[in-house]
Design an enzyme around this catalytic site. Structure first.
Site, short mmCIF file in Angstrom:
data_model
loop_
_atom_site.label_atom_id
_atom_site.label_comp_id
_atom_site.label_asym_id
_atom_site.label_seq_id
_atom_site.Cartn_x
_atom_site.Cartn_y
_atom_site.Cartn_z
N ASP A 166 1.08 -1.97 6.06
CA ASP A 166 2.30 -1.87 6.86
C ASP A 166 3.46 -1.37 6.00
O ASP A 166 4.22 -0.47 6.41
CB ASP A 166 2.62 -3.24 7.46
CG ASP A 166 3.93 -3.25 8.23
OD1 ASP A 166 4.06 -2.50 9.21
OD2 ASP A 166 4.84 -4.01 7.83
N GLU B 214 -3.66 -0.58 9.73
CA GLU B 214 -2.78 -0.91 8.60
C GLU B 214 -3.60 -1.45 7.43
O GLU B 214 -3.32 -1.12 6.27
CB GLU B 214 -1.74 -1.93 9.04
CG GLU B 214 -0.70 -1.37 10.00
CD GLU B 214 0.27 -2.41 10.50
OE1 GLU B 214 1.39 -2.05 10.89
OE2 GLU B 214 -0.10 -3.62 10.52
#
Length: 235
Positions: free
Chosen positions: A49, A121
């Site tokens: 992320d 992610e």
């Protein structure tokens, strides 16, 4: 369901460390049913992320050199929103490769948007640890290019200056040129007149309380001319 080697090959990551890849594809529900497996993908998700936030900002900064920070922020939000990252995961068939517990799989986890976003992610986090930021850049750039073309269809994401830049680069492979023509008024209420020009002869003027505001209005002037010319050519 893919094996690790099959997934790595079809995703274009044949040499990625298989231990990292397995961890990236391990959902916490799988851990609950396989106590011998030590770690799920949530730490890699956290890392991925952060890497995506940086990379999208850097990529957009280079891709749109005339765009202001507001436009860049809106486009970055479009690229890293949950639904878009889930779309990247779907393109890579991550849903077929992720390791899920029976309950999660039975409830449709392989197609759940939030789960797909999270595993994408985590994959980015694994790729960063395995090969560094340059490898992540190379892997994500084609995905960004495809997604940004769709995002740019939403004109509300762009200001006039950004729209003109994209139009000029697509049509003439050039960047519009802005220049301050005049400034007037008292210091506490200064106003600026800015002109924007293109090599094909198109030009426009804008006036504002700052050079940035005036440039936006100048770009709006040219975009209005382009729109009008387009209507005339179609009539």
């Amino acid at each position: 369901m893919y094996s690790l080697d099959e997934f790595a090959l079809q995703a274009g990551l044949p040499s990625i460390d298989r231990g990292l890849l397995r961890r990236a594809l391990t959902h916490r529900s799988y851990i609950n049913e396989h106590p011998n497996v030590i770690e799920d993908n949530e730490r890699l998700e956290y890392l991925g992320d952060a890497a995506l936030d940086f990379l999208t900002a850097a990529w957009l900064y280079r891709r749109f050199p005339e765009m202001d920070e507001g436009g860049l922020t809106r486009l970055r939000s479009a690229l890293v929103r949950t639904e878009q990252l889930a779309a990247f995961a779907t393109k890579l068939n991550l849903g077929e490769a992720v390791l899920l517990g029976h309950g999660e799989e039975g409830s449709g986890g392989r197609k759940r948007v939030t789960l797909l976003c999270d595993v994408f992610e985590a994959l980015i986090g694994a790729l960063y640890l395995d090969s560094g930021i340059d490898a992540v850049w190379e892997f994500t750039e084609p995905l960004f290019e495809e997604a940004i073309a769709i995002a740019l269809e939403d004109k509300s994401l762009l200001d006039a200056r950004s729209k003109l830049q994209i139009w000029a680069q697509a049509r003439y492979n050039e960047t519009p040129r802005y220049g301050t023509v005049d400034s007037f008024g008292p210091d506490h209420a200064r106003r600026f007149l800015v002109e924007v020009t293109l090599s094909n002869g198109l030009h426009g003027f804008g006036q504002g309380r700052s050079k940035q505001e005036a440039a936006q209005k100048a770009a709006s002037d040219v975009m209005a001319q382009i729109s009008q010319n387009s209507k005339i050519s179609k009539s």
